[in-house]
Design an enzyme around this catalytic site. Structure first.
Site, PDB file in Angstrom:
ATOM      1  N   LYS A 201       0.854  -1.190   0.000  1.00  0.00           N
ATOM      2  CA  LYS A 201       0.000   0.000   0.000  1.00  0.00           C
ATOM      3  C   LYS A 201       0.886   1.235   0.000  1.00  0.00           C
ATOM      4  O   LYS A 201       1.895   1.281   0.691  1.00  0.00           O
ATOM      5  CB  LYS A 201      -0.872  -0.039   1.270  1.00  0.00           C
ATOM      6  CG  LYS A 201      -1.768   1.150   1.454  1.00  0.00           C
ATOM      7  CD  LYS A 201      -3.130   0.917   0.847  1.00  0.00           C
ATOM      8  CE  LYS A 201      -3.989   2.171   0.876  1.00  0.00           C
ATOM      9  NZ  LYS A 201      -4.947   2.210  -0.243  1.00  0.00           N
ATOM     10  N   ARG A 292      24.054  -2.079   9.428  1.00  0.00           N
ATOM     11  CA  ARG A 292      25.319  -1.347   9.505  1.00  0.00           C
ATOM     12  C   ARG A 292      25.162  -0.169  10.465  1.00  0.00           C
ATOM     13  O   ARG A 292      24.058   0.159  10.884  1.00  0.00           O
ATOM     14  CB  ARG A 292      25.645  -0.781   8.115  1.00  0.00           C
ATOM     15  CG  ARG A 292      24.533   0.137   7.599  1.00  0.00           C
ATOM     16  CD  ARG A 292      24.906   1.020   6.440  1.00  0.00           C
ATOM     17  NE  ARG A 292      23.905   2.041   6.208  1.00  0.00           N
ATOM     18  CZ  ARG A 292      22.825   1.913   5.431  1.00  0.00           C
ATOM     19  NH1 ARG A 292      22.596   0.775   4.802  1.00  0.00           N
ATOM     20  NH2 ARG A 292      21.962   2.907   5.311  1.00  0.00           N
ATOM     21  N   VAL A 295      25.066   6.828   8.732  1.00  0.00           N
ATOM     22  CA  VAL A 295      25.636   8.181   8.703  1.00  0.00           C
ATOM     23  C   VAL A 295      25.126   8.986   9.899  1.00  0.00           C
ATOM     24  O   VAL A 295      25.886   9.703  10.559  1.00  0.00           O
ATOM     25  CB  VAL A 295      25.253   8.902   7.390  1.00  0.00           C
ATOM     26  CG1 VAL A 295      25.811  10.322   7.364  1.00  0.00           C
ATOM     27  CG2 VAL A 295      25.720   8.128   6.167  1.00  0.00           C
TER      28      VAL A 295
HETATM   29  C1  MV4 Z   1       7.220   3.984   0.706  1.00  0.00           C
HETATM   30  C2  MV4 Z   1       6.567   5.214   0.598  1.00  0.00           C
HETATM   31  C3  MV4 Z   1       5.195   5.198   0.636  1.00  0.00           C
HETATM   32  N1  MV4 Z   1       4.524   4.038   0.753  1.00  0.00           N
HETATM   33  N2  MV4 Z   1       6.510   2.860   0.836  1.00  0.00           N
HETATM   34  C4  MV4 Z   1      11.651   5.573   0.018  1.00  0.00           C
HETATM   35  C5  MV4 Z   1      12.936   5.007   0.534  1.00  0.00           C
HETATM   36  C6  MV4 Z   1      12.630   3.610   0.914  1.00  0.00           C
HETATM   37  N3  MV4 Z   1      13.408   3.256   2.066  1.00  0.00           N
HETATM   38  C7  MV4 Z   1      11.170   3.590   1.149  1.00  0.00           C
HETATM   39  N4  MV4 Z   1      10.629   4.780   0.581  1.00  0.00           N
HETATM   40  C8  MV4 Z   1       9.299   4.998   0.577  1.00  0.00           C
HETATM   41  N5  MV4 Z   1       8.549   3.889   0.713  1.00  0.00           N
HETATM   42  C9  MV4 Z   1       5.194   2.907   0.842  1.00  0.00           C
HETATM   43  N6  MV4 Z   1       4.508   1.769   0.948  1.00  0.00           N
HETATM   44  C10 MV4 Z   1       7.322   6.370   0.478  1.00  0.00           C
HETATM   45  C11 MV4 Z   1       8.691   6.265   0.444  1.00  0.00           C
HETATM   46  C12 MV4 Z   1       9.396   7.505   0.306  1.00  0.00           C
HETATM   47  C13 MV4 Z   1      10.202   7.993   1.325  1.00  0.00           C
HETATM   48  C14 MV4 Z   1      10.383   7.290   2.488  1.00  0.00           C
HETATM   49  C15 MV4 Z   1      11.183   7.782   3.491  1.00  0.00           C
HETATM   50  C16 MV4 Z   1      11.797   9.008   3.328  1.00  0.00           C
HETATM   51  C17 MV4 Z   1      11.636   9.715   2.165  1.00  0.00           C
HETATM   52  C18 MV4 Z   1      10.846   9.225   1.150  1.00  0.00           C
HETATM   53  C19 MV4 Z   1      10.677   9.961  -0.025  1.00  0.00           C
HETATM   54  C20 MV4 Z   1       9.898   9.463  -1.011  1.00  0.00           C
HETATM   55  C21 MV4 Z   1       9.252   8.233  -0.857  1.00  0.00           C
END
Ligand code: MV4
Length: 445
Positions: A201, A292, A295
């Site tokens: 989702k 790990r 940063v």
């Molecule tokens: C998501 C999300 C919305 N919904 N998963 C981006 C990095 C990765 N670690 C997971 N990410 C995201 N996963 C779902 N199901 C939105 C992001 C996301 C995001 C997450 C954390 C910090 C910045 C972000 C920027 C864009 C999208």
């Protein structure tokens, strides 16, 4: 305790690890590429071995060269830092086969958490809340459509071998799913050599809140509370803080307990980070685990009053952590100073530092490998310093950060310093009214 540790990294983190080793009376071996001869990590280590030319793949990623350096110098352990080989299961395995302690988890653990679909299924099985979606990987477009119809659109397709934002697709409706599935899968195959996807989702404008965990060899797992890393641009974090100004005490404790549940269920050893997305209702969902040191670990150090690198070394040596977790004291921010030009889409700005003055005073910490007249090579990531501040509360930490940036001078290259000074004046930032869309909104203004 180890007598000698090799640091398989460069830049600020290599120096950060050397500093702790010195305080513990452990001898240090630096490795460096030809481009890094003049870096402070080379100068401050007891010994230094050149492991190849400037390109990372011929130096910092060259396992054979690093193992030779360890053998020649008689290092008993290797600290991989972050990036490069830190989450490389082969490297962890080769270390252990060579009788050298890898300061990090086993190859099996790295593989298990490196497969993001498997990591999620593993956490879900023991009761850690995860984003609703497929249980592990999806194997066909039809399966993806079936699950998406159940949970409702928009959904996200993510690469099992991805992580940190690579290989993700938002899908708004069923008619767009097949095409997105195919392009995401080919991209994952091309980038990671693994086409496998999973589905979840889509959480709109979430916050990114992560829990620091530490496991010892006796099976104890502790958590050192959270860091809020929502201020990112293109999946690169720019500002992190601890504690999170968004979550309540109740949610904070629940997230910590969930992180410990997840990490102890796999018998986790060493430092790890459990990443959660937090939605606007303060529901939290596990997304990934990083095996790990990160940063942004210093903000946890500042509010916990401990040395996380020291705890890593202690548990790697089979000892217990020195500092048990405590309630966070005060507030800390980390600002990443990158050699990038914020006025031109944060494009890299390597070159000679013509003048440098770092701020100081109480509650101000700089982690950096650069100095006046240092030439920043163009081959590696652009992080050149981290400004970490501590204050008695969030407002105090902001005031301190502002005065620290006023003392900061760097000439000859462009950096993210002016960007941070602008953020520190932003009303939404000051009021903790931000989520992962903050920078995009700020840059559009
Ligand atoms: C998501 C999300 C919305 N919904 N998963 C981006 C990095 C990765 N670690 C997971 N990410 C995201 N996963 C779902 N199901 C939105 C992001 C996301 C995001 C997450 C954390 C910090 C910045 C972000 C920027 C864009 C999208």
């Amino acid at each position: 305790m180890f007598k000698k540790i090799l640091i398989a990294n460069r830049g600020e983190i290599a120096l950060r690890i050397i500093r702790t080793c010195k305080e513990l009376g452990i001898k240090t071996v630096a490795v460096y590429s030809e481009a890094d001869r003049d870096s402070l990590h080379v100068i401050f280590a007891d010994e230094a071995v050149c492991i190849g030319p400037s390109s990372s793949k011929d130096s910092y990623l060259k396992i054979a060269n690093i193992m030779s350096a360890a053998q020649i110098t008689g290092a008993e352990a290797i600290h991989p830092g972050y990036g490069f080989l830190a989450e490389n299961a082969d490297f962890s395995e080769i270390c252990s086969d060579s009788g050298i302690k890898f300061i990090g988890p086993s190859p099996d653990m790295i593989n298990r958490m490196g497969d993001k679909a498997l990591a999620k299924a593993t956490m879900s099985k023991v009761g850690v809340p995860v984003v609703p979606g497929s249980d592990g990987a999806v194997h066909s477009v039809d399966e993806a459509k079936r699950i998406a119809a159940e949970i409702g659109y928009p959904v996200m397709l993510k690469a099992s071998a991805g992580g940190g934002g690579k290989g993700m697709r938002i899908v708004g409706s069923e008619d767009l799913l097949e095409k997105a599935y195919q392009t995401a899968s080919s991209e994952a195959e091309a980038s990671f050599g693994n086409p496998e996807l999973y589905l979840e989702k889509f959480i709109e404008n979430p916050r990114h809140v992560e829990i620091q965990v530490m496991g010892d060899q006796k099976g104890n797992v502790y958590h050192y509370y959270e860091r809020d890393c929502s201020i990112q641009r293109r999946h690169q974090k720019l500002i992190e803080e601890a504690p999170s100004a968004f979550i309540t005490e109740e949610v904070r404790n629940k997230m910590g307990e969930a992180a410990v549940l997840g990490a102890s269920s796999v018998n986790y050893e060493g430092a790890g980070t459990i990443e959660f997305l937090v939605d606007k209702y303060m529901n939290f969902y596990f997304i990934e685990m990083n095996t790990r040191i990160q940063v942004e670990h210093p903000v946890t150090e500042m509010v916990q009053n401990l040395d996380l690198i020291k705890q890593q070394i202690l548990v790697a040596a089979g000892l217990e952590v020195e500092n048990k977790p405590r309630k966070p004291v005060g507030h800390s921010f980390e600002f990443r100073i990158n050699a990038e030009d914020p006025d031109f889409n944060f494009r890299p700005s390597p070159g000679r530092i013509e003048y440098l003055h770092f701020p100081g005073g109480f509650g101000v910490r700089i982690d950096s490998h650069v100095y006046n007249d240092y030439v920043i090579p163009p081959f590696y990531d652009s992080l050149i310093a981290k400004l970490i501040v501590w204050g008695t509360d969030r407002q105090h930490a902001i005031a301190r950060a502002k005065r620290a940036f006023e003392e900061f001078s760097i000439e000859g290259i462009k950096t993210t310093v002016p960007f941070h000074m602008k953020v520190l004046e932003n009303e939404d930032f000051i009021n903790s009214n931000y989520d992962t869309s903050f920078i995009d909104k700020l840059l559009k203004k």
